[in-house]
Design an enzyme around this catalytic site. Structure first.
Site, PDB file in Angstrom:
ATOM      1  N   ASP A 121       4.663 -13.930  12.710  1.00 31.70           N
ATOM      2  CA  ASP A 121       3.334 -14.394  12.304  1.00 31.70           C
ATOM      3  C   ASP A 121       2.317 -13.266  12.478  1.00 31.70           C
ATOM      4  OD1 ASP A 121       0.908 -15.629  11.919  1.00 31.70           O
ATOM      5  OD2 ASP A 121       1.345 -17.359  13.190  1.00 31.70           O
ATOM      6  N   GLU A 180       0.838  -1.199   0.000  1.00 26.84           N
ATOM      7  CA  GLU A 180       0.000   0.000   0.000  1.00 26.84           C
ATOM      8  C   GLU A 180       0.878   1.255   0.000  1.00 26.84           C
ATOM      9  OE1 GLU A 180      -3.812   1.862   2.423  1.00 26.84           O
ATOM     10  OE2 GLU A 180      -3.273  -0.246   2.649  1.00 26.84           O
ATOM     11  N   LYS A 234      -7.877  -1.157  11.331  1.00 32.34           N
ATOM     12  CA  LYS A 234      -7.215  -1.568  10.102  1.00 32.34           C
ATOM     13  C   LYS A 234      -6.064  -0.625   9.788  1.00 32.34           C
ATOM     14  CE  LYS A 234      -6.495  -1.788   5.458  1.00 32.34           C
ATOM     15  NZ  LYS A 234      -5.723  -0.822   4.629  1.00 32.34           N
ATOM     16  N   HIS A 260      -3.446   9.574  -0.293  1.00 31.00           N
ATOM     17  CA  HIS A 260      -3.432   8.195  -0.796  1.00 31.00           C
ATOM     18  C   HIS A 260      -3.343   8.153  -2.318  1.00 31.00           C
ATOM     19  CE1 HIS A 260      -4.273   3.900  -0.787  1.00 31.00           C
ATOM     20  NE2 HIS A 260      -5.142   4.114  -1.746  1.00 31.00           N
TER      21      HIS A 260
END
Length: 423
Positions: free
Chosen positions: A275, A80, A259, A372
């Site tokens: 992990d 991203e 998120k 973004h």
């Protein structure tokens, strides 16, 4: 002026050279980065079934990140575009106000043996607790190497939930994430627990909800550093605090709030070979610990400062798993200065808080799309079919357009190529 001033404008080789100079990592690690060495096929083929090859993602760095008075460079693996830029931006602002501070009270991992068909659960619970020392000794006998290094089983808890009698084992796993250690110990005590309870063991397994491995990161940001105008700065700080409160009361917002936190956390966790599924699972469970899913971070106003805080359960490691197998991961730890598991955990939580600050600041000011899409422009140019020479030109033109999308990128690319033909 910062030693890393204009870092994003340098080419890849220049960034690596500057990073090596400032972080003093080995020439071997520098060569891994320069040659872009990935996981060798001979190792990759043994790590998973039905192996076809390796799958690459962009590997970037946030050059200056201040935690507990020490400066780090944070390797991040993410596709991203805005994540690294946002974290770098947030780290600069927070760094000017003293950076991040962390706290870890204890670092124990938890596993459980779930028993069923127990004739008298309450009597079994009391009997198991009376045998605590024997159970801990049995667990340590199952994994003596961790005991020799100073770790090992520390405590048990027993609870009755519905038809299950559940025994929880807490273990100091030192620098490991602990899955293999816990699972071996749990298997080692399972038969004895069946004998004590007169029940059946349904399963013996590590929990990824590392509630005894809580890590807290905090920061204190001068409101004056948030922008250009005193009035606007205070309004921005107020809105960030309100956005934090919204994530505490609205689950729809909380999911996206969190998120954004994991945009940063997962990028660093993946880079360190850990992990990320375990980290995410535990943190999301923690976000709903009181029965409602909430934002993991909080932002409040205190005088002339904006205070940020976040606590997460963090099952993280500096040894084991793929950490010692992947050359890129070894280079990552070299860049980080080979932190121990506690320091790495603190860095990870602070990274999430930094990412959250940058996202909230953008949301309550210019909006998230402006930054973004600016960083997405080059990806869109490449997706439209632009070659390396054309991509920068198309990206620059895209940023001036009203609609920054693939269709516009294709139109601009066609126009550019038509002009080149005419010339």
């Amino acid at each position: 002026m910062s030693r890393f001033s204009g870092f994003y404008k340098k080419n890849r080789q220049e960034r690596i050279a500057l990073l090596q100079q400032e972080r003093s990592f080995s020439q071997e690690s520098a060569e891994i980065l320069i040659q872009d060495k990935n996981l060798p096929e001979s190792i990759a083929g043994k790590m998973t079934e039905n192996h076809l090859g390796t799958f690459s993602l962009p590997f970037s760095v946030v050059p200056e990140f201040l935690l507990d008075g020490q400066e780090y460079s944070l390797p991040m693996v993410t596709e991203e575009p805005s994540v690294v830029a946002a974290c770098s931006f947030g780290a600069k602002i927070i760094g000017r106000s003293g950076g991040f501070h962390s706290e870890i009270l204890e670092r124990l991992m938890i596993g459980q043996v779930a028993l069923y068909d127990v004739p008298d659960p309450q009597a079994a619970l009391e009997k198991i607790l009376a045998e605590t020392e024997s159970i801990l000794s049995l667990a340590n006998q199952a994994h003596p190497s961790i005991v020799k290094r100073g770790g090992g089983a520390r405590q048990i808890q027993v609870d009755i939930k519905d038809q299950f009698l559940i025994v929880y084992l807490s273990v100091d796993v030192l620098e490991a994430m602990g899955a293999n250690i816990l699972n071996t110990m749990l298997e080692g005590i399972k038969d004895y627990l069946e004998e004590l309870s007169q029940g059946q063991a349904l399963m013996a397994i590590l929990s990824n909800y590392a509630s005894q491995s809580l890590v807290t990161a905090r920061c204190r940001i001068a409101i004056s550093s948030l922008g250009t105008s005193a009035a606007l700065n205070r309004e921005t700080a107020k809105k960030i605090a309100l956005a934090s409160q919204l994530a505490q009361v609205d689950t729809y917002r909380a999911a996206t709030h969190n998120k954004g936190i994991f945009n940063g956390i997962d990028a660093l966790v993946v880079a360190t070979g850990n992990d990320w599924r375990a980290v995410d699972a535990g943190a999301h469970a923690y976000a709903a610990r009181d029965g409602q899913y909430r934002g993991l971070s909080t932002w409040t106003l205190e005088g002339d400062y904006l205070l940020g805080q976040m606590t997460l359960p963090l099952p993280i490691a500096t040894v084991g798993g793929s950490i010692g197998l992947n050359p890129k991961v070894q280079a990552v730890f070299d860049i980080l200065g080979h932190p121990d598991a506690r320091t790495l955990a603190s860095l990870i939580v602070a990274t999430g808080l930094c990412q959250n600050f940058a996202a909230l600041r953008a949301l309550v000011t210019t909006g998230i799309q402006a930054g973004h899409m600016k960083l997405q422009a080059k990806s869109l140019a490449i997706l439209a079919g632009a070659n390396e020479e054309e991509a920068d030109t198309i990206a620059q033109q895209l940023r001036k357009e009203k609609h920054t999308n693939l269709e516009t990128a294709k139109q601009l690319l066609a126009q550019l190529r038509d002009k080149e033909k005419e010339a």
